[in-house]
Design a protein around this motif. Structure first.
Motif, PDB file in Angstrom:
ATOM      1  N   THR A 105       0.916  -1.017   0.091  1.00 58.00           N
ATOM      2  CA  THR A 105      -0.111  -0.063  -0.335  1.00 58.00           C
ATOM      3  C   THR A 105       1.018   0.839   0.006  1.00 58.00           C
ATOM      4  O   THR A 105       0.660   2.078  -0.683  1.00 58.00           O
ATOM      5  CB  THR A 105      -1.186  -0.089   1.323  1.00 58.00           C
ATOM      6  OG1 THR A 105      -1.138  -1.027   0.941  1.00 58.00           O
ATOM      7  CG2 THR A 105      -1.152   1.370   1.031  1.00 58.00           C
ATOM      8  N   VAL A 106       1.620   1.249   0.303  1.00 59.24           N
ATOM      9  CA  VAL A 106       2.781   2.337   0.867  1.00 59.24           C
ATOM     10  C   VAL A 106       2.931   2.438  -0.426  1.00 59.24           C
ATOM     11  O   VAL A 106       3.573   4.145  -1.463  1.00 59.24           O
ATOM     12  CB  VAL A 106       3.845   2.211   2.165  1.00 59.24           C
ATOM     13  CG1 VAL A 106       4.932   3.200   1.999  1.00 59.24           C
ATOM     14  CG2 VAL A 106       3.657   1.988   3.157  1.00 59.24           C
ATOM     15  N   VAL A 107       3.953   1.444  -1.196  1.00 59.12           N
ATOM     16  CA  VAL A 107       4.537   2.168  -2.796  1.00 59.12           C
ATOM     17  C   VAL A 107       3.278   2.276  -3.985  1.00 59.12           C
ATOM     18  O   VAL A 107       3.454   3.137  -4.601  1.00 59.12           O
ATOM     19  CB  VAL A 107       4.720   0.062  -3.004  1.00 59.12           C
ATOM     20  CG1 VAL A 107       4.770   0.219  -4.737  1.00 59.12           C
ATOM     21  CG2 VAL A 107       6.242   0.314  -2.535  1.00 59.12           C
ATOM     22  N   LYS A 108       2.114   1.596  -3.482  1.00 62.66           N
ATOM     23  CA  LYS A 108       1.578   2.108  -4.492  1.00 62.66           C
ATOM     24  C   LYS A 108       0.536   3.380  -4.182  1.00 62.66           C
ATOM     25  O   LYS A 108       0.286   4.329  -5.595  1.00 62.66           O
ATOM     26  CB  LYS A 108      -0.073   1.421  -3.765  1.00 62.66           C
ATOM     27  CG  LYS A 108      -1.444   1.676  -4.940  1.00 62.66           C
ATOM     28  CD  LYS A 108      -2.443   1.033  -4.293  1.00 62.66           C
ATOM     29  CE  LYS A 108      -3.979   1.022  -5.560  1.00 62.66           C
ATOM     30  NZ  LYS A 108      -5.494   0.406  -5.256  1.00 62.66           N
ATOM     31  N   LEU A 109       0.751   3.612  -2.477  1.00 55.72           N
ATOM     32  CA  LEU A 109       0.617   5.163  -2.697  1.00 55.72           C
ATOM     33  C   LEU A 109       1.618   6.612  -2.700  1.00 55.72           C
ATOM     34  O   LEU A 109       1.749   7.903  -3.602  1.00 55.72           O
ATOM     35  CB  LEU A 109       0.084   5.223  -0.923  1.00 55.72           C
ATOM     36  CG  LEU A 109      -0.576   5.308  -0.878  1.00 55.72           C
ATOM     37  CD1 LEU A 109      -1.104   4.976   0.605  1.00 55.72           C
ATOM     38  CD2 LEU A 109      -2.265   6.137  -1.091  1.00 55.72           C
ATOM     39  N   LEU A 110       2.283   5.698  -3.341  1.00 54.28           N
ATOM     40  CA  LEU A 110       3.829   7.213  -3.780  1.00 54.28           C
ATOM     41  C   LEU A 110       4.650   6.792  -4.566  1.00 54.28           C
ATOM     42  O   LEU A 110       5.179   7.457  -5.269  1.00 54.28           O
ATOM     43  CB  LEU A 110       4.103   7.356  -2.553  1.00 54.28           C
ATOM     44  CG  LEU A 110       4.691   7.343  -1.542  1.00 54.28           C
ATOM     45  CD1 LEU A 110       5.573   6.861  -0.398  1.00 54.28           C
ATOM     46  CD2 LEU A 110       4.495   8.847  -1.449  1.00 54.28           C
ATOM     47  N   ALA A 111       3.487   5.425  -6.272  1.00 58.41           N
ATOM     48  CA  ALA A 111       4.812   5.650  -6.593  1.00 58.41           C
ATOM     49  C   ALA A 111       4.524   6.640  -8.000  1.00 58.41           C
ATOM     50  O   ALA A 111       5.299   6.684  -8.989  1.00 58.41           O
ATOM     51  CB  ALA A 111       3.423   4.162  -7.302  1.00 58.41           C
ATOM     52  N   GLY A 112       3.233   7.674  -8.780  1.00 59.62           N
ATOM     53  CA  GLY A 112       3.024   8.557  -8.805  1.00 59.62           C
ATOM     54  C   GLY A 112       4.019   9.776  -8.851  1.00 59.62           C
ATOM     55  O   GLY A 112       3.805  10.934  -9.225  1.00 59.62           O
ATOM     56  N   HIS A 113       4.988   9.466  -7.308  1.00 60.01           N
ATOM     57  CA  HIS A 113       5.353  11.106  -7.142  1.00 60.01           C
ATOM     58  C   HIS A 113       6.612  10.522  -6.949  1.00 60.01           C
ATOM     59  O   HIS A 113       7.743  11.765  -7.033  1.00 60.01           O
ATOM     60  CB  HIS A 113       5.019  11.330  -5.585  1.00 60.01           C
ATOM     61  CG  HIS A 113       3.485  11.399  -5.196  1.00 60.01           C
ATOM     62  ND1 HIS A 113       2.589  12.790  -5.810  1.00 60.01           N
ATOM     63  CD2 HIS A 113       2.580  10.565  -5.051  1.00 60.01           C
ATOM     64  CE1 HIS A 113       1.556  12.693  -4.845  1.00 60.01           C
ATOM     65  NE2 HIS A 113       1.590  11.808  -4.735  1.00 60.01           N
ATOM     66  N   ILE A 114       7.316   8.891  -7.344  1.00 57.52           N
ATOM     67  CA  ILE A 114       8.818   9.519  -7.449  1.00 57.52           C
ATOM     68  C   ILE A 114       9.249   8.752  -8.666  1.00 57.52           C
ATOM     69  O   ILE A 114       8.461   7.352  -8.740  1.00 57.52           O
ATOM     70  CB  ILE A 114       9.196   8.071  -6.550  1.00 57.52           C
ATOM     71  CG1 ILE A 114       9.281   8.363  -5.083  1.00 57.52           C
ATOM     72  CG2 ILE A 114      10.765   7.386  -6.236  1.00 57.52           C
ATOM     73  CD1 ILE A 114       8.678   7.600  -4.064  1.00 57.52           C
TER      74      ILE A 114
END
Length: 430
Positions: free
Chosen positions: A348-357
């Motif tokens: 879930t952490v990866v999913k939430l930040l994938a679009g910002h990195i």
């Protein structure tokens, strides 16, 4: 003889190794054992105690409370966890970290009471440290104690000390193995720090009903953000609205991020509840907010490329981090140094930040809890992320990030206290 038996009475490192082995489990929730030793030590606070629980934001709220009270001349005892580089960070008296000698002496007093109380009462590392911290606060004659809950609330060692004001910040899904698998169960555990007839400040606007129900059942005086207190954000400052009026022209907290206004609001509400015993001037409030420091909480380091350090390690923290990154504006590239513990919700952490990195440099953290870089890489690829490189530790990943980042890029170090601590250690050496 090994280090544990040779050095517990001569060095802080030896004592920490020793207390780490006094209980077979690193986490063993329950108050009976720690209460038994507390009673043997006769640790009874006579000054106001502010206890802070929450999934995220409790460290920031504690730091703001300390800073505002300290700015107004109070001698504050602050107990927080975990630490980044030194155990000493956990115990602050009068704005300073406790020194090794004071900690060793306090551990020795806990050990004497522990071995004298019953049959060598086993204490966990956190329980041992909690008793030592309060012992030091009493001996140092602090005027107020700010105690940060380690895990949950109801069965946390901090909860053997009655709160004159209890604060619950955000409530999210974390530590489910210990606190329950639903927000209602987790909220109930955190609300366990409430006391009958005492103020209970709740700064999570979407808190589960179990928190309010528990406050009613114990007879706590519950104050809720958006109902009993709140804030208005303005371009250059903000205004706090509480039960005794408004405080206008407040500076934004020196710790960054929009969520910090919510945490600051909780801290001001707590001080308002205790104003008869702990009056704080408007000058003290303003100075404390402007000067508060807390490493690793969306900490932006000077220089280029921009480096952002964030200890966030659960979905709720990841949501806040994603918003904070968006609010900073655009950068040519954002390069992440990412390490997490395997018992966290990595997917879930990866999913939430994938679009910002734009590029992920994933690193292995130490066993047994640390996730391997291959586990993180797998989670990223399952989320559709291909720009992934693997490293054996945070130091190696950070070195690679610095080598590949251009002047106008942004380097983000996040995912765990361990990840951020390793990078801060590098920065302190350079």
């Amino acid at each position: 003889m090994n280090l544990v038996t040779q050095q517990p009475r001569t060095s802080l490192a030896g004592w920490l190794a020793y207390i780490d082995q006094q209980h077979p489990q690193s986490i063993a929730l329950g108050l009976d054992r720690v209460e038994q030793v507390r009673a043997a030590m006769n640790l009874v606070p006579t000054v106001p105690v502010i206890t802070v629980a929450g999934t995220n934001g409790k460290g920031s709220t504690c730091a703001m409370l300390e800073s505002m009270l300290q700015a107004d001349g109070y001698r504050v005892g602050l107990y927080s966890s975990p630490h980044l580089l030194r155990y000493n960070e956990r115990v602050r008296i009068g704005g300073r970290e406790a020194d090794d000698a004071a900690l060793i002496a306090a551990f020795a007093r806990v050990e004497l009471a522990r071995t004298a109380a019953g049959d060598n009462v086993p204490l966990t590392y956190f329980e041992f440290g909690t008793l030592a911290a309060v012992d030091m606060f009493l001996r140092s004659e602090v005027q107020v104690m700010v105690l940060e809950v380690g895990l949950g609330g109801r069965l946390d060692a901090v909860n053997v000390f009655d709160a004159d004001c209890a604060v619950v910040t955000s409530i999210g899904m974390d530590h489910m193995d210990y606190l329950g698998a639903t927000l209602e169960a987790i909220g109930r555990e955190k609300a366990g720090i409430f006391r009958a007839g005492k103020p209970a400040v709740l700064s999570d606007p979407g808190a589960p009903a179990s928190v309010m129900a528990h406050a009613r059942s114990v007879g706590a005086s519950l104050l809720r953000i958006g109902k009993d207190f709140g804030y208005e954000r303005e371009p250059e400052h903000w205004t706090f609205r509480g039960t005794s009026g408004i405080k206008a022209g407040l500076p934004f907290p020196a710790v960054r991020g929009e969520i910090q206004l919510q945490n600051a609001c909780a801290a001001l509400a707590a001080l308002e509840c205790l104003r008869e015993r702990l009056p704080v001037t408007l000058h003290g409030l303003r100075q404390g907010l402007a000067e508060v420091e807390l490493a690793g909480r969306f900490q932006c380091l000077p220089g280029r490329p921009l480096r952002v350090l964030d200890v966030g390690h659960n979905p709720q923290a990841a949501e806040v981090l994603a918003k904070n990154l968006s609010d900073m504006g655009s950068y040519p590239r954002t390069i992440a140094v990412f390490g997490m513990l395997r018992d966290k919700d990595i997917a879930t952490v990866v999913k939430l930040l994938a679009g910002h990195i734009d590029q992920w440099l994933v690193c292995t953290l130490p066993p047994p809890r640390g996730a391997r870089s291959s586990e993180l890489a797998k989670a990223l690829r399952m989320a559709g992320v291909d720009a992934v490189r693997e490293f054996e530790n945070p130091a190696a990943a950070y070195a690679a990030a610095c080598s590949s980042a251009a002047e106008n890029d942004r380097i983000l170090v996040f995912g765990s206290f361990h990840t951020v601590a390793d990078v801060i250690a590098i920065l302190e050496r350079t």
